[in-house]
Design a protein around this motif. Sequence first.
Motif, PDB file in Angstrom:
ATOM      1  N   ASN A   1      68.761  90.252  14.026  1.00  0.00           N
ATOM      2  CA  ASN A   1      70.170  90.534  13.708  1.00  0.00           C
ATOM      3  C   ASN A   1      70.322  91.769  12.821  1.00  0.00           C
ATOM      4  O   ASN A   1      71.361  91.960  12.193  1.00  0.00           O
ATOM      5  N   ARG A   2      69.307  92.630  12.791  1.00  0.00           N
ATOM      6  CA  ARG A   2      69.316  93.806  11.910  1.00  0.00           C
ATOM      7  C   ARG A   2      69.522  95.092  12.713  1.00  0.00           C
ATOM      8  O   ARG A   2      68.884  95.314  13.747  1.00  0.00           O
ATOM      9  N   VAL A   3      70.418  95.940  12.213  1.00  0.00           N
ATOM     10  CA  VAL A   3      70.628  97.269  12.797  1.00  0.00           C
ATOM     11  C   VAL A   3      70.474  98.305  11.692  1.00  0.00           C
ATOM     12  O   VAL A   3      70.677  98.017  10.502  1.00  0.00           O
ATOM     13  N   MET A   4      70.128  99.528  12.113  1.00  0.00           N
ATOM     14  CA  MET A   4      69.941 100.609  11.164  1.00  0.00           C
ATOM     15  C   MET A   4      70.432 101.916  11.752  1.00  0.00           C
ATOM     16  O   MET A   4      70.506 102.065  12.983  1.00  0.00           O
ATOM     17  N   THR A   5      70.746 102.856  10.874  1.00  0.00           N
ATOM     18  CA  THR A   5      71.028 104.220  11.286  1.00  0.00           C
ATOM     19  C   THR A   5      70.287 105.157  10.354  1.00  0.00           C
ATOM     20  O   THR A   5      70.162 104.885   9.149  1.00  0.00           O
ATOM     21  N   TRP A   6      69.793 106.274  10.932  1.00  0.00           N
ATOM     22  CA  TRP A   6      69.011 107.218  10.125  1.00  0.00           C
ATOM     23  C   TRP A   6      69.077 108.608  10.750  1.00  0.00           C
ATOM     24  O   TRP A   6      68.675 108.796  11.901  1.00  0.00           O
ATOM     25  N   ASN A   7      69.604 109.555   9.993  1.00  0.00           N
ATOM     26  CA  ASN A   7      69.475 110.966  10.354  1.00  0.00           C
ATOM     27  C   ASN A   7      68.109 111.408   9.857  1.00  0.00           C
ATOM     28  O   ASN A   7      67.887 111.527   8.648  1.00  0.00           O
ATOM     29  N   ILE A   8      67.173 111.644  10.784  1.00  0.00           N
ATOM     30  CA  ILE A   8      65.785 111.892  10.393  1.00  0.00           C
ATOM     31  C   ILE A   8      65.548 113.320   9.926  1.00  0.00           C
ATOM     32  O   ILE A   8      64.439 113.641   9.498  1.00  0.00           O
ATOM     33  N   CYS A   9      66.586 114.161   9.988  1.00  0.00           N
ATOM     34  CA  CYS A   9      66.551 115.512   9.428  1.00  0.00           C
ATOM     35  C   CYS A   9      65.691 116.457  10.265  1.00  0.00           C
ATOM     36  O   CYS A   9      64.505 116.217  10.488  1.00  0.00           O
ATOM     37  N   ASN A  10      66.329 117.499  10.718  1.00  0.00           N
ATOM     38  CA  ASN A  10      65.616 118.536  11.459  1.00  0.00           C
ATOM     39  C   ASN A  10      66.237 119.880  11.083  1.00  0.00           C
ATOM     40  O   ASN A  10      67.436 120.090  11.319  1.00  0.00           O
ATOM     41  N   PRO A  11      65.467 120.806  10.469  1.00  0.00           N
ATOM     42  CA  PRO A  11      64.031 120.670  10.203  1.00  0.00           C
ATOM     43  C   PRO A  11      63.732 120.100   8.821  1.00  0.00           C
ATOM     44  O   PRO A  11      64.242 120.574   7.833  1.00  0.00           O
ATOM     45  N   CYS A  12      62.933 119.059   8.800  1.00  0.00           N
ATOM     46  CA  CYS A  12      62.412 118.506   7.545  1.00  0.00           C
ATOM     47  C   CYS A  12      60.933 118.159   7.729  1.00  0.00           C
ATOM     48  O   CYS A  12      60.454 117.172   7.192  1.00  0.00           O
ATOM     49  N   GLY A  13      60.222 118.941   8.530  1.00  0.00           N
ATOM     50  CA  GLY A  13      58.854 118.585   8.860  1.00  0.00           C
ATOM     51  C   GLY A  13      58.838 117.613  10.025  1.00  0.00           C
ATOM     52  O   GLY A  13      59.877 117.187  10.522  1.00  0.00           O
ATOM     53  N   ASP A  14      57.642 117.247  10.461  1.00  0.00           N
ATOM     54  CA  ASP A  14      57.542 116.380  11.642  1.00  0.00           C
ATOM     55  C   ASP A  14      56.532 115.261  11.406  1.00  0.00           C
ATOM     56  O   ASP A  14      55.690 114.987  12.238  1.00  0.00           O
ATOM     57  N   ASN A  15      56.629 114.608  10.250  1.00  0.00           N
ATOM     58  CA  ASN A  15      55.720 113.514   9.953  1.00  0.00           C
ATOM     59  C   ASN A  15      56.214 112.233  10.616  1.00  0.00           C
ATOM     60  O   ASN A  15      56.850 111.381   9.989  1.00  0.00           O
ATOM     61  N   ASN A  16      55.934 112.109  11.890  1.00  0.00           N
ATOM     62  CA  ASN A  16      56.412 110.948  12.637  1.00  0.00           C
ATOM     63  C   ASN A  16      55.665 109.672  12.284  1.00  0.00           C
ATOM     64  O   ASN A  16      56.191 108.576  12.474  1.00  0.00           O
ATOM     65  N   VAL A  17      54.444 109.800  11.769  1.00  0.00           N
ATOM     66  CA  VAL A  17      53.746 108.623  11.256  1.00  0.00           C
ATOM     67  C   VAL A  17      54.529 108.043  10.083  1.00  0.00           C
ATOM     68  O   VAL A  17      54.750 106.831   9.990  1.00  0.00           O
ATOM     69  N   GLY A  18      54.974 108.911   9.178  1.00  0.00           N
ATOM     70  CA  GLY A  18      55.767 108.457   8.044  1.00  0.00           C
ATOM     71  C   GLY A  18      57.104 107.882   8.467  1.00  0.00           C
ATOM     72  O   GLY A  18      57.568 106.871   7.931  1.00  0.00           O
ATOM     73  N   ARG A  19      57.752 108.526   9.434  1.00  0.00           N
ATOM     74  CA  ARG A  19      59.030 108.010   9.930  1.00  0.00           C
ATOM     75  C   ARG A  19      58.852 106.619  10.532  1.00  0.00           C
ATOM     76  O   ARG A  19      59.657 105.709  10.302  1.00  0.00           O
ATOM     77  N   ALA A  20      57.796 106.454  11.321  1.00  0.00           N
ATOM     78  CA  ALA A  20      57.543 105.147  11.925  1.00  0.00           C
ATOM     79  C   ALA A  20      57.282 104.092  10.856  1.00  0.00           C
ATOM     80  O   ALA A  20      57.733 102.947  10.968  1.00  0.00           O
ATOM     81  N   ALA A  21      56.564 104.466   9.804  1.00  0.00           N
ATOM     82  CA  ALA A  21      56.279 103.518   8.724  1.00  0.00           C
ATOM     83  C   ALA A  21      57.564 103.063   8.041  1.00  0.00           C
ATOM     84  O   ALA A  21      57.711 101.882   7.699  1.00  0.00           O
ATOM     85  N   GLU A  22      58.497 103.997   7.849  1.00  0.00           N
ATOM     86  CA  GLU A  22      59.778 103.628   7.232  1.00  0.00           C
ATOM     87  C   GLU A  22      60.544 102.640   8.112  1.00  0.00           C
ATOM     88  O   GLU A  22      61.098 101.650   7.629  1.00  0.00           O
ATOM     89  N   ILE A  23      60.605 102.920   9.403  1.00  0.00           N
ATOM     90  CA  ILE A  23      61.311 102.017  10.317  1.00  0.00           C
ATOM     91  C   ILE A  23      60.629 100.649  10.352  1.00  0.00           C
ATOM     92  O   ILE A  23      61.284  99.603  10.318  1.00  0.00           O
ATOM     93  N   ALA A  24      59.284 100.644  10.379  1.00  0.00           N
ATOM     94  CA  ALA A  24      58.551  99.385  10.449  1.00  0.00           C
ATOM     95  C   ALA A  24      58.757  98.535   9.201  1.00  0.00           C
ATOM     96  O   ALA A  24      58.683  97.300   9.258  1.00  0.00           O
ATOM     97  N   THR A  25      59.030  99.159   8.075  1.00  0.00           N
ATOM     98  CA  THR A  25      59.269  98.413   6.848  1.00  0.00           C
ATOM     99  C   THR A  25      60.421  97.426   7.006  1.00  0.00           C
ATOM    100  O   THR A  25      60.399  96.324   6.446  1.00  0.00           O
ATOM    101  N   TYR A  26      61.422  97.822   7.813  1.00  0.00           N
ATOM    102  CA  TYR A  26      62.614  96.991   7.984  1.00  0.00           C
ATOM    103  C   TYR A  26      62.703  96.369   9.372  1.00  0.00           C
ATOM    104  O   TYR A  26      63.471  95.435   9.569  1.00  0.00           O
ATOM    105  N   ALA A  27      61.946  96.870  10.336  1.00  0.00           N
ATOM    106  CA  ALA A  27      61.805  96.283  11.678  1.00  0.00           C
ATOM    107  C   ALA A  27      63.138  95.876  12.294  1.00  0.00           C
ATOM    108  O   ALA A  27      63.346  94.709  12.655  1.00  0.00           O
TER     109      ALA A  27
END
Length: 267
Positions: free
Chosen positions: A34-60
Amino acid sequence: MTAACVLVVGPSAPSDAFHAGSPPAVADRDIVPNRVMTWNICNPCGDNNVGRAAEIATYAPQVIGLQEACVRDVERIREYLETFYGLEYHVEYGTVLRKWGRCGGWPWHPGAFGQAILSASPMSDPESVEYPDGGSEDRGYVAVTTRVGGRTVRVFNTHLAQRQQEEVRAGQTGVLAAEVARHERAIVLGDFNSVPDAPELTKMWALAADADPQCHPSSTGICEPTTDWQSKFDYIFLKDIAPLDHGVHQTRYSDHDLLRADLNPQT
């Protein structure tokens, strides 16, 4: 010649790929249905997609809307979510332009840029709309039908025109609100580039409420900032759906925070 090509188009893999073998040590997680999220991942702010995935996984979340998203980045975020955290997501894109400067690729075949919706449940009836007037850069929304909290709902994800383009954003919210109004239940995610009492958000407030019950456009509204410059630009608008909980979560991977809402599946 090879070195020259690398200088022109960059490496074939994103920079974070070289660090993909050492993600945070986290066990497999379960999607929060029952959880939804929104996130402007910022471009250009680097491309650390491992870090982005970790943030999303924290809240799943069951559903997350991403803005300023390159298709290649979203592909890798999904890959890392599954590989490192056991979280599997479907994806629908609302790309509105192709831009080498933002998304890489060959100069004559640049990457696609815009919005994306990730959902743990399958999505149907996808619709990608570009606003008639994008302002200084093409903008639009993507919409899908999927399930949140066990119930079917129409989900929208948008990114409105940049700041100091109030009239343009007003036209964009008019287009978006007209479509949202057609649906009995809807969730609208996105970066609206507007503070809550901005006139251009009037049509959205007439249709839906913020996931934070304390946040509304009147002078008594208390809205938590969602950006590094301490403004609320990011929203989870709910139409005929009640929230249970919400949160703004700071991140070092973007100039926008992650915005989360847990919804009441009974409404």
